[in-house]
Design a protein around this motif. Structure first.
Motif, mmCIF file in Angstrom:
data_model
loop_
_atom_site.group_PDB
_atom_site.id
_atom_site.type_symbol
_atom_site.label_atom_id
_atom_site.label_comp_id
_atom_site.label_asym_id
_atom_site.label_seq_id
_atom_site.Cartn_x
_atom_site.Cartn_y
_atom_site.Cartn_z
ATOM 1 N N VAL A 42 0.850 -1.184 0.000
ATOM 2 C CA VAL A 42 0.000 0.000 0.000
ATOM 3 C C VAL A 42 0.888 1.236 0.000
ATOM 4 C CG1 VAL A 42 -1.760 1.311 1.255
ATOM 5 C CG2 VAL A 42 -1.849 -1.196 1.229
ATOM 6 N N VAL A 43 0.623 2.163 -0.912
ATOM 7 C CA VAL A 43 1.381 3.409 -0.935
ATOM 8 C C VAL A 43 1.240 4.096 0.424
ATOM 9 C CG1 VAL A 43 1.468 5.740 -1.929
ATOM 10 C CG2 VAL A 43 1.194 3.750 -3.419
ATOM 11 N N PRO A 44 2.357 4.412 1.101
ATOM 12 C CA PRO A 44 2.268 5.030 2.430
ATOM 13 C C PRO A 44 1.527 6.368 2.380
ATOM 14 C CG PRO A 44 4.489 4.250 2.016
ATOM 15 C CD PRO A 44 3.748 4.156 0.707
ATOM 16 N N SER A 45 0.510 6.480 3.215
ATOM 17 C CA SER A 45 -0.295 7.704 3.206
ATOM 18 C C SER A 45 -0.146 8.506 4.499
ATOM 19 C CB SER A 45 -1.773 7.363 3.003
ATOM 20 O OG SER A 45 -2.246 6.564 4.088
ATOM 21 N N ASP A 46 0.500 7.921 5.503
ATOM 22 C CA ASP A 46 0.624 8.597 6.803
ATOM 23 C C ASP A 46 2.001 8.261 7.368
ATOM 24 O OD1 ASP A 46 0.445 9.652 9.346
ATOM 25 O OD2 ASP A 46 -1.490 8.758 9.817
ATOM 26 N N VAL A 47 2.891 9.215 7.323
ATOM 27 C CA VAL A 47 4.266 9.009 7.791
ATOM 28 C C VAL A 47 4.555 10.021 8.897
ATOM 29 C CG1 VAL A 47 6.706 9.134 7.150
ATOM 30 C CG2 VAL A 47 5.062 8.005 5.622
ATOM 31 N N ARG A 48 5.109 9.523 10.018
ATOM 32 C CA ARG A 48 5.383 10.389 11.173
ATOM 33 C C ARG A 48 6.890 10.401 11.460
ATOM 34 N NH1 ARG A 48 0.270 10.689 13.923
ATOM 35 N NH2 ARG A 48 -1.263 10.097 12.321
ATOM 36 N N MET A 49 7.366 11.551 11.887
ATOM 37 C CA MET A 49 8.765 11.716 12.261
ATOM 38 C C MET A 49 8.871 12.496 13.562
ATOM 39 S SD MET A 49 10.214 12.762 8.480
ATOM 40 C CE MET A 49 11.762 13.380 9.144
ATOM 41 N N GLU A 50 9.961 12.276 14.266
ATOM 42 C CA GLU A 50 10.313 13.099 15.419
ATOM 43 C C GLU A 50 11.739 13.590 15.219
ATOM 44 O OE1 GLU A 50 9.928 10.915 19.037
ATOM 45 O OE2 GLU A 50 7.764 10.565 18.808
ATOM 46 N N SER A 51 12.029 14.772 15.728
ATOM 47 C CA SER A 51 13.395 15.258 15.639
ATOM 48 C C SER A 51 13.613 16.402 16.608
ATOM 49 C CB SER A 51 13.742 15.713 14.217
ATOM 50 O OG SER A 51 15.137 15.951 14.118
ATOM 51 N N TYR A 52 14.884 16.827 16.704
ATOM 52 C CA TYR A 52 15.274 18.070 17.356
ATOM 53 C C TYR A 52 15.949 18.944 16.308
ATOM 54 C CZ TYR A 52 15.627 15.054 21.626
ATOM 55 O OH TYR A 52 15.421 14.168 22.650
ATOM 56 N N VAL A 53 15.896 20.241 16.521
ATOM 57 C CA VAL A 53 16.800 21.179 15.860
ATOM 58 C C VAL A 53 17.623 21.821 16.971
ATOM 59 C CG1 VAL A 53 17.021 23.281 14.507
ATOM 60 C CG2 VAL A 53 15.271 21.592 13.917
ATOM 61 N N ARG A 54 18.915 21.511 16.990
ATOM 62 C CA ARG A 54 19.792 21.981 18.061
ATOM 63 C C ARG A 54 20.674 23.126 17.585
ATOM 64 N NH1 ARG A 54 20.666 17.448 22.167
ATOM 65 N NH2 ARG A 54 20.225 15.493 21.099
ATOM 66 N N ALA A 55 21.063 23.967 18.537
ATOM 67 C CA ALA A 55 22.036 25.022 18.273
ATOM 68 C C ALA A 55 22.610 25.504 19.599
ATOM 69 C CB ALA A 55 21.417 26.186 17.505
ATOM 70 N N GLY A 56 23.727 26.222 19.505
ATOM 71 C CA GLY A 56 24.419 26.689 20.694
ATOM 72 C C GLY A 56 23.900 27.987 21.254
ATOM 73 N N ASN A 57 22.954 28.632 20.551
ATOM 74 C CA ASN A 57 22.356 29.865 21.048
ATOM 75 C C ASN A 57 20.929 29.957 20.539
ATOM 76 O OD1 ASN A 57 22.405 31.755 18.473
ATOM 77 N ND2 ASN A 57 24.417 30.761 18.566
ATOM 78 N N VAL A 58 20.111 30.728 21.214
ATOM 79 C CA VAL A 58 18.674 30.772 20.909
ATOM 80 C C VAL A 58 18.389 31.352 19.519
ATOM 81 C CG1 VAL A 58 16.449 31.734 21.613
ATOM 82 C CG2 VAL A 58 17.976 30.757 23.329
ATOM 83 N N PRO A 59 18.996 32.473 19.102
ATOM 84 C CA PRO A 59 18.703 32.985 17.762
ATOM 85 C C PRO A 59 19.027 31.979 16.656
ATOM 86 C CG PRO A 59 19.775 34.686 19.067
ATOM 87 C CD PRO A 59 19.845 33.426 19.866
ATOM 88 N N ALA A 60 20.156 31.278 16.769
ATOM 89 C CA ALA A 60 20.512 30.288 15.758
ATOM 90 C C ALA A 60 19.545 29.109 15.775
ATOM 91 C CB ALA A 60 21.938 29.799 15.988
ATOM 92 N N MET A 61 19.095 28.745 16.957
ATOM 93 C CA MET A 61 18.132 27.662 17.112
ATOM 94 C C MET A 61 16.837 27.998 16.366
ATOM 95 S SD MET A 61 17.554 25.996 20.867
ATOM 96 C CE MET A 61 16.347 27.159 21.491
ATOM 97 N N ILE A 62 16.354 29.215 16.550
ATOM 98 C CA ILE A 62 15.099 29.647 15.920
ATOM 99 C C ILE A 62 15.267 29.764 14.416
ATOM 100 C CG2 ILE A 62 13.461 31.561 15.756
ATOM 101 C CD1 ILE A 62 13.979 32.039 18.767
ATOM 102 N N ASP A 63 16.372 30.355 13.973
ATOM 103 C CA ASP A 63 16.614 30.532 12.531
ATOM 104 C C ASP A 63 16.738 29.188 11.827
ATOM 105 O OD1 ASP A 63 17.521 32.173 10.109
ATOM 106 O OD2 ASP A 63 19.260 30.860 10.430
ATOM 107 N N ALA A 64 17.539 28.283 12.379
ATOM 108 C CA ALA A 64 17.716 26.981 11.741
ATOM 109 C C ALA A 64 16.400 26.223 11.697
ATOM 110 C CB ALA A 64 18.767 26.171 12.490
ATOM 111 N N ASN A 65 15.616 26.318 12.749
ATOM 112 C CA ASN A 65 14.334 25.620 12.793
ATOM 113 C C ASN A 65 13.400 26.112 11.694
ATOM 114 O OD1 ASN A 65 12.513 23.747 14.331
ATOM 115 N ND2 ASN A 65 11.292 25.626 14.484
ATOM 116 N N GLU A 66 13.350 27.420 11.471
ATOM 117 C CA GLU A 66 12.485 27.971 10.429
ATOM 118 C C GLU A 66 12.909 27.474 9.047
ATOM 119 O OE1 GLU A 66 12.730 32.163 11.005
ATOM 120 O OE2 GLU A 66 11.274 32.181 12.660
#
Length: 439
Positions: free
Chosen positions: A270-294
């Motif tokens: 059956v062609v997969p119709s529902d795929v789930r993922m989990e992850s983190y976006v990590r960084a050493g400072n908050v602005p970089a964390m937010i920018d990389a996540n976007e």
């Protein structure tokens, strides 16, 4: 009694309790539990507090246990000694729980043992009589950011607000009566080195948690793939999109993205119709964390667009970068050098892993040293403690001596520290930052 005489008395008291301290560590090791499920582990802490006559509160953020030792010279400041209750998932470890896959190859069992060792040493030596402040042994839940889907369900049910234990405790006000905090974490010793060591921690990465859902259309995978929309292909395209922008991440920001697929399809035909993922976006400072996540979100969504699927992303508050307090670090370093020799104490480089102690470090002074006492890989199947004194005794002694430095002599050192301390965020600013994810 002089300060140095008091330190020696406390250190001797901790050393004399080695059998009890090791017993606690091994009892927790033998029954590992995952975050917000640490009921047996919490009961072990409660039993130890009761045996020592320490008053405590329990069931904080579901499983947390918080004691308090009162200073004989007053309660000007409160210093928490933190131990983490939860285990990590490492099903391949020989000591892993057969059902959950949980194992203490994170070393949190040693943290609880050290927390109790500090408590025992201060009580047995009578040291609290000489201190102008309280000591708060605090066993906290859910440091490991795992089982994100399960914990998100707890959030939806209103049982918790945050996936991590310390953010949850902060939001509930359970750190409001604490001024500063100490805790340790075990780390691996290279094979060529025969003895343990202590590293004074500086900074670490923070991260944003992610739940990612790709929705497509099911169809027969062989007879009619043209009638379906392959959500697994969308997910793979999304991950390739992230790989395509990795070269734009700057080394100074220590960006990390490491997803797992938790649901990749239902049936092979059956062609997969529902795929789930989990992850983190990590960084050493908050602005970089937010920018990389976007930018990572854009790449993930582009994978869905490429095949005609949809991509839903739920960003969750993860952990803020750890920023250790220099004054606390200096006290710990000096006491560690006195205990094990200057040659065995060093300053750790930036750590690209993360801890919810980073959240705590944004609102109060914190120090979180690394204790080299383990062979094998942290969170790995070959993890094992090889230096028991370094794992269970020396960290407690260095923390207890640091507490004496801070609270002896009418808490003069603690007063100086707090007078010169400016938090990276107020508690209100911190909670506002977390609430920004409630969308």
């Amino acid at each position: 009694m002089t300060k140095e005489e008091l330190k020696k008395k406390v250190c001797d008291a901790i050393a004399n309790r080695k059998a009890d301290i090791k017993s606690i560590a091994e009892a927790i090791w033998s029954e590992p539990e995952l975050g917000y499920k640490e009921h047996k582990t919490a009961k072990k802490v409660e039993d130890a507090f009761e045996k020592l006559g320490v008053p405590f509160k329990n069931k904080l953020a579901l499983t947390g246990v918080k004691g308090r030792l009162k200073g004989g010279k007053g309660s000007k400041y409160s210093i928490a000694v933190i131990g983490e209750l939860d285990a990590i998932i490492c099903a391949d470890h020989p000591a892993a729980d057969e059902t959950s896959g949980a194992a203490h190859c994170c070393g949190h069992n040693a943290q609880i043992a050290n927390m109790m060792a500090v408590t025992m040493g201060l009580i047995d030596s009578g040291a609290m009589e000489f201190l102008a402040g309280d000591v708060v042994p605090f066993a906290v839940p859910a440091e490991e950011y795992v089982e994100i889907t399960y914990r998100n369900r707890l959030i939806e049910e209103g049982k918790i607000k945050y996936i991590g234990g310390k953010p949850e405790l902060i939001s509930r006000g359970d750190f409001d009566d604490v001024d500063m905090a100490l805790q340790i974490h075990l780390t691996s010793v290279p094979a060529e080195r025969q003895d343990g060591f202590i590293e004074i921690s500086t900074t670490s990465n923070g991260f944003i948690g992610k739940l990612i859902k790709y929705k497509g259309e099911a169809s027969h995978a062989a007879a009619a793939p043209h009638a379906g929309v392959n959500a697994l292909n969308a997910a793979m395209m999304g991950m390739m999109g992230v790989h395509a922008i990795r070269e734009t991440f700057q080394e100074k920001d220590y960006i990390r993205f490491h997803p797992i697929i938790t649901q990749g399809g239902d049936l092979v035909n059956v062609v997969p119709s529902d795929v789930r993922m989990e992850s983190y976006v990590r960084a050493g400072n908050v602005p970089a964390m937010i920018d990389a996540n976007e930018r990572i979100n854009q790449a993930l969504k582009a994978g869905a667009m490429a095949v005609g699927a949809t991509c839903e992303i739920k960003d969750l508050p993860g952990y803020l970068p750890l920023n250790n307090n220099p004054t606390l670090n200096d006290f710990l370093k000096q006491n560690a050098e006195n205990l094990i020799g200057e040659e065995n104490v060093s300053i750790a480089p930036h750590m690209t892993g993360s801890t919810d102690t980073g959240d705590l470090s944004h609102i109060m002074p914190v120090s979180h040293p690394w204790i080299g006492s383990v062979r094998g890989v942290l969170h790995g199947k070959d993890y094992t403690v090889f230096d028991e004194d370094m794992a269970y005794i020396r960290p407690a002694q260095m923390m207890a001596c640091t507490i004496i430095d801070l609270l002896y002599d009418d808490a003069e050192s603690a007063q100086t520290l707090m007078a010169n301390y400016k938090p990276l965020m107020t508690k209100e600013e911190y909670l506002t930052f977390l609430s920004g994810f409630d969308k």
